[in-house]
Design a protein around this motif. Structure first.
Motif, mmCIF file in Angstrom:
data_model
loop_
_atom_site.group_PDB
_atom_site.id
_atom_site.type_symbol
_atom_site.label_atom_id
_atom_site.label_comp_id
_atom_site.label_asym_id
_atom_site.label_seq_id
_atom_site.Cartn_x
_atom_site.Cartn_y
_atom_site.Cartn_z
ATOM 1 N N ASP A 550 -23.039 -39.459 97.085
ATOM 2 C CA ASP A 550 -23.048 -38.472 96.010
ATOM 3 C C ASP A 550 -21.877 -37.485 96.126
ATOM 4 O OD1 ASP A 550 -23.743 -37.046 98.261
ATOM 5 O OD2 ASP A 550 -25.405 -35.964 97.294
ATOM 6 N N ASP A 553 -19.992 -36.375 92.835
ATOM 7 C CA ASP A 553 -20.711 -35.415 91.990
ATOM 8 C C ASP A 553 -20.813 -34.050 92.659
ATOM 9 O OD1 ASP A 553 -21.139 -37.171 89.866
ATOM 10 O OD2 ASP A 553 -22.921 -38.024 90.822
ATOM 11 N N ARG A 554 -20.871 -34.038 93.988
ATOM 12 C CA ARG A 554 -20.925 -32.753 94.694
ATOM 13 C C ARG A 554 -19.615 -31.993 94.540
ATOM 14 N NH1 ARG A 554 -22.363 -32.950 100.597
ATOM 15 N NH2 ARG A 554 -22.345 -30.699 100.243
#
Length: 588
Positions: A550, A553-554
């Protein structure tokens, strides 16, 4: 001296003719008919005098008189300008409303500034002091944000003979007496009058070396404007021209904002007036209006006044520049101004050029934008006027004459894209159609004040976005699955840049205005992710494995998750990227 008069011979909309030879002068302000409508001489021949009238001309008839004033169209310059709302010829709308209600009556006569209000005056000159044009003689706290510096008019010099003691005075009261070199004594007040079409004089013009910081990442990083620079914001209906200017007006590091609503819709101008009155200045905590001047000229007001409003605004800006302030002008929009020129040109039966605009459209635009600049004033101080002009091309067609001619005279072009706006990507400034010619001039400032790798990071970010554009052409034809993994990574990093860096939320407390240090840290973090992911791809790791994490997106969410006053938190994200790198290596 006998009063100069003429007799109206013909009327064509806002254009009035006087037959025969008159004693009027070119550019002279006149009063038309017994209603005293304000007008300006724009044409003189032996056979005819041509006047453009800044008010509604219905009801005028041949035989009405025209009265001369022996002066050009001018603005009144004194304390009381800031935190005020004027029409296109510097008549305060609040005073007009008191006399005529919600609609401006024809021929209404109001003082541009309050001549009865008492101001606290602090004298800063003494008898015997030599002064010249622009010399400061007094100070007045105009608003909580603006210290008004009362100056000697630019065309005067001599010695101060006497001054009044500190105290309360009106703008028409004599506060000092000046003796000129030829022995003539002149009473100095807080008031100056200056013709709107004549630039105020300066000592010299400086090169563009300091940026106008706006807090908007796509502007400050990719397409910066210099203090004293010029920028155009072209875009079709609904793409966000006005909102972009609002953000700059609120968050830029300009000392004073001049907002010119030129020919915009009445409800939109009402929204501007209401919002500006309610906004809080983030720098001081005081109302934003304490450093703002609004000029409202809506689309149903006479077109001639629309043509004048641009010059009124820039003259007020130059006056505050002479005090040593940095002024930013928001002209919304120059297209409506150009349409006023086109209508007046048609009434004058001039030969039309491209799309009906007058042949002198380019010279009028250049004369306006040339009045921007970072200057050394006559009094030795430094100040600037930056112009950000919105352009409203019909149908969003950037090839139309106003946009094309504006591009010739501005060095910064922020092209708004309707597809981005409809996708709710704001600011909807497209990185492929926009440009800034100030980047090389500002490079030293960025290196010294933000970071030595700021320009290189900016160039790498833009290169990735350009690569994405080329790859998207291939994706449209054959899909993204056939792309090699390094190109898939380019598309993914470009998505991170678009959503995490270029897109900005005006309603989020940390994202609405971003300091330069955080902008650089965001770029460094995104590029570090690109480097580490590229190293993994080079080792043969498929992009599908990388996307299981992820981390992308972080990084997009950094703009919300890292407060503006805590840049040290970026170190954790760098460590997270290293952790992602090591975990992928360990798994494979």
């Amino acid at each position: 001296m006998a009063e100069k008069t003429g007799i109206i011979y013909g009327i064509n909309g806002p254009v009035v003719y006087i037959k025969g030879k008159t004693s009027f002068r070119m550019g002279e302000m006149v009063y038309v008919s017994e209603e005293r409508l304000v007008g300006e001489i724009i044409g003189l021949t032996d056979e005819q005098t041509t006047i453009q009238v800044y008010e509604e001309t219905s009801g005028l008839k041949p035989g009405d008189k025209v009265y001369g004033t022996d002066s050009a169209i001018f603005v009144t310059l004194a304390p009381g300008i800031v935190n005020n709302i004027f029409d296109g010829i510097e008549r305060p709308l609040s005073e007009i409303a008191k006399q005529s209600g919600f609609y401006i009556s024809r021929g209404i006569s109001v003082d541009s500034l309050d001549t009865k209000k008492l101001w606290d005056v602090h004298m800063i000159t003494a008898p015997g002091s030599p002064v010249g044009g622009g010399s400061r003689i007094a100070e007045v706290q105009e608003t909580s944000a603006v210290l008004h510096k009362v100056m000697v008019p630019p065309d005067l010099e001599g010695t101060i003979v006497s001054v009044v003691p500190d105290g309360k005075y009106t703008i028409e009261d004599t506060i000092a007496v000046l003796q000129t070199p030829d022995g003539k004594k002149i009473n100095l007040t807080m008031t100056q009058r200056w013709p709107i079409r004549v630039p105020r004089p300066t000592s010299r013009r400086f090169a563009a070396t300091r940026p106008l910081i706006t807090g908007q990442r796509i502007l400050d990083t990719l397409f910066p404007i210099a203090k004293g620079g010029t920028a155009a914001v072209p875009g079709g209906f609904g793409t966000g021209k006005t909102m972009t200017q609002h953000q700059i007006a609120k968050w830029s590091d300009a000392d004073i904002i001049v907002y010119i609503g030129c020919g915009e819709r009445g409800n939109e101008m009402t929204q501007v007036l209401e919002e500006f009155s309610e906004l809080v200045d983030p720098r001081t905590g005081n109302p934003l209006m304490d450093r703002t001047i609004l000029i409202a000229n809506t689309s149903n007001m006479p077109v001639a006044a629309r043509e004048a409003s641009i010059y009124t605004g820039i003259t007020l800006a130059e006056y505050y520049r002479d005090m040593g302030y940095h002024v930013a002008i928001m002209a919304d929009s120059t297209s409506r101004w150009a349409e006023a020129l086109r209508e007046l040109s048609g009434r004058l039966e001039e030969m039309p050029a491209e799309e009906g605009f007058p042949a002198y459209l380019a010279s009028k635009l250049s004369a306006f934008y040339e009045r921007a600049g970072y200057m050394q004033n006559l009094n030795g101080t430094e100040g600037s006027v930056s112009i950000i002009g919105a352009v409203s091309p019909q149908g969003g067609d950037f090839s139309e004459p106003v946009t094309q001619n504006t591009k010739r005279f501005v060095r910064c072009f922020w092209g708004l894209d309707k597809n981005l706006a409809y996708a709710r990507h704001f600011p909807a400034i497209h990185w492929l159609t926009s440009y800034s010619e100030y980047l090389a001039d500002l490079a030293d400032w960025y290196n010294n004040n933000v970071g030595p790798d700021f320009i290189s990071c900016r160039n790498r970010i833009l290169a990735i976005l350009n690569q994405e554009s080329s790859l998207n052409e291939i994706v449209k034809l054959i899909g993204s699955d056939v792309l090699p993994d390094d190109q898939k990574l380019t598309l993914e990093i470009a998505r991170v840049i678009r959503l995490g860096f270029l897109q900005q939320n005006a309603f989020h407390k940390d994202d609405t205005c971003v300091p330069m240090e955080k902008q650089l840290k965001m770029m460094q973090t995104i590029l570090y992710l690109h480097e580490r992911a590229s190293a993994l791809i080079a080792m043969g790791m498929p992009m599908s494995i990388l996307k299981e994490s992820d981390i992308f997106d972080r990084i997009i969410a950094i703009k919300y998750d890292v407060p503006n006053d805590q840049p040290e938190l970026f170190g954790q994200y760098m460590r997270d990227i290293d952790k992602f790198y090591n975990e992928v290596l360990a798994k494979n």
